[in-house]
Design a protein around this motif. Structure first.
Motif, PDB file in Angstrom:
ATOM      1  N   ALA A  86       0.839  -1.200   0.000  1.00  0.00           N
ATOM      2  CA  ALA A  86       0.000   0.000   0.000  1.00  0.00           C
ATOM      3  C   ALA A  86       0.873   1.249   0.000  1.00  0.00           C
ATOM      4  N   PRO A  87       0.374   2.365  -0.575  1.00  0.00           N
ATOM      5  CA  PRO A  87       1.182   3.593  -0.643  1.00  0.00           C
ATOM      6  C   PRO A  87       1.751   4.023   0.704  1.00  0.00           C
ATOM      7  N   ARG A  88       0.918   4.039   1.749  1.00  0.00           N
ATOM      8  CA  ARG A  88       1.425   4.447   3.058  1.00  0.00           C
ATOM      9  C   ARG A  88       2.456   3.435   3.563  1.00  0.00           C
ATOM     10  N   GLY A  89       2.252   2.152   3.227  1.00  0.00           N
ATOM     11  CA  GLY A  89       3.228   1.136   3.612  1.00  0.00           C
ATOM     12  C   GLY A  89       4.566   1.345   2.916  1.00  0.00           C
ATOM     13  N   VAL A  90       4.517   1.841   1.685  1.00  0.00           N
ATOM     14  CA  VAL A  90       5.767   2.140   0.968  1.00  0.00           C
ATOM     15  C   VAL A  90       6.576   3.184   1.743  1.00  0.00           C
ATOM     16  N   LEU A  91       5.900   4.258   2.192  1.00  0.00           N
ATOM     17  CA  LEU A  91       6.603   5.296   2.941  1.00  0.00           C
ATOM     18  C   LEU A  91       7.160   4.745   4.247  1.00  0.00           C
ATOM     19  N   SER A  92       6.376   3.934   4.923  1.00  0.00           N
ATOM     20  CA  SER A  92       6.838   3.349   6.188  1.00  0.00           C
ATOM     21  C   SER A  92       8.074   2.492   5.958  1.00  0.00           C
TER      22      SER A  92
END
Length: 370
Positions: A62-68
């Motif tokens: 997921a996009p937010r998971g990519v940042l994390s």
């Protein structure tokens, strides 16, 4: 009220510590903004991180998971929320003092000949050089329209070549991704903006005829050269490349001239040092030496120590100045007038009074001894 469509981002840092850009993510997408004012190496760093983010997202993260995931890597900052994507893009467009320093470090400050050529070439521009005509533009009999192109004079081409010679056309500035710096109402550009404007103008001419013509017409070229010359005049440099502290001309020698005033009770000392061109240096030498010859004798220590020492030091210093060729055009202000030589200044002959007195004392002493 919380943002129903939050956008988050992580800052990216190049190995040398330079801020390279930002990776952002919303509910559905992952994107990036590099810093247009950043270095070429920082751009490559941001591009590599963007490729990494796309790879992770392509694997189903997921996009937010990519940042994390990225935020755990060295060189990537913490996940931060932003109002919208436009706010992150605005962050990426901030120009830092480090960006300015990087461009200024690309100037060849030690090449005195190149800077002298820039000054000479610009000062030699005539009204005819600035009145740029255009060629082409005709329509042939077969209907083909020739593209119009500017006809730059040799004098104007010389100025452009001189800008490249001092390093003002920078490979570190990605001009196609940045707007042309605005010319302030007072017509003054910062040195870093002068480099940005010079790079955009000269390189832009290769893909869009008339960039240089526009810079001449609206005064941008004058502002570029004036800013760069003023910057160079303030730089401490090697002896051959020094610019005179008074007029900004070069070459100049790093010398010190002194003046002494000796009174019965008080003594005064004055000195002026720094790079001086032939003309200004000669002017300071003549003024200080005349002052010492007139007022430097009226105490015992002054008569036998300080005044003679001052005169000898000035003579040694002026020898270095006299070895210089005539200076090029000044960049800081009017050049000092050396005036007439010391031996043609009546005040200098006041020194004959103590000299004759010493001679009288010697003769009197010898006569008394006979």
């Amino acid at each position: 009220m919380s943002n129903p469509n939050p956008v988050h981002y992580v800052p990216l840092t190049a190995p040398d510590g330079e801020l390279a850009g930002y990776i952002w993510a919303d509910a559905a997408a992952v994107g990036w903004f590099h810093r247009p004012a950043g270095s070429s190496s920082a751009y490559r760093t941001a591009e590599e991180w963007h490729d990494r983010a796309r790879e992770l997202h392509g694997r189903g993260l997921a996009p937010r998971g990519v940042l994390s995931m990225l935020s755990r890597e060295p060189g990537v900052g913490p996940v931060t929320e932003a109002p919208d994507v436009a706010a992150i893009e605005e962050l990426a467009r901030v120009v830092t003092p480090a960006d300015d320093r990087r461009l200024l470090d690309g100037l060849d400050r030690d090449n005195a000949d190149a800077w002298r050529e820039l000054g000479d070439a610009f000062d030699a521009l005539t009204d005819e050089d600035r009145d740029i005509k255009w060629g082409g533009g005709q329509k042939r009999a077969d209907g083909v329209q020739h593209v119009a192109y500017p006809l730059y004079s040799e004098g104007l081409r010389r100025v452009v070549s001189a800008l490249e010679g001092v390093g003002a056309v920078s490979g570190e500035y990605r001009w196609m991704g940045n707007p042309m710096p605005d010319l302030p109402p007072d017509g003054r550009l910062s040195p870093a903006d002068a480099i940005r404007a010079a790079t955009t103008t000269v390189r832009g001419e290769r893909v869009c005829d008339g960039m240089i013509a526009d810079a001449v017409k609206d005064g941008l070229l004058d502002a570029i050269v004036a800013s760069l010359r003023a910057w160079y005049a303030e730089q401490p440099s090697a002896a051959p490349g020094n610019m005179c502290r008074f007029c900004g001309g070069s070459p100049a020698a790093d010398v010190t001239f002194r003046a002494h005033r000796g009174l019965v009770i008080l003594m005064g000392f004055k000195k002026t040092d720094g790079p001086m061109c032939f003309t200004c240096g000669l002017a300071v030498y003549r003024a200080y030496t005349t002052h010492t010859l007139c007022q430097g004798w009226w105490s015992p220590l002054s008569l036998f120590v300080f005044a003679p020492l001052t005169l000898v030091r000035n003579l040694l210093a002026v020898r270095r100045v006299k070895r210089l060729p005539a200076p090029g055009p000044g960049t800081l202000g009017p050049r000092y007038d050396p005036g007439v030589p010391v031996h043609r200044r009546p005040r200098a002959y006041v020194a004959l009074v103590p000299a004759l007195w010493v001679l009288f004392m010697i003769v009197t002493g010898l006569s008394g001894a006979v």
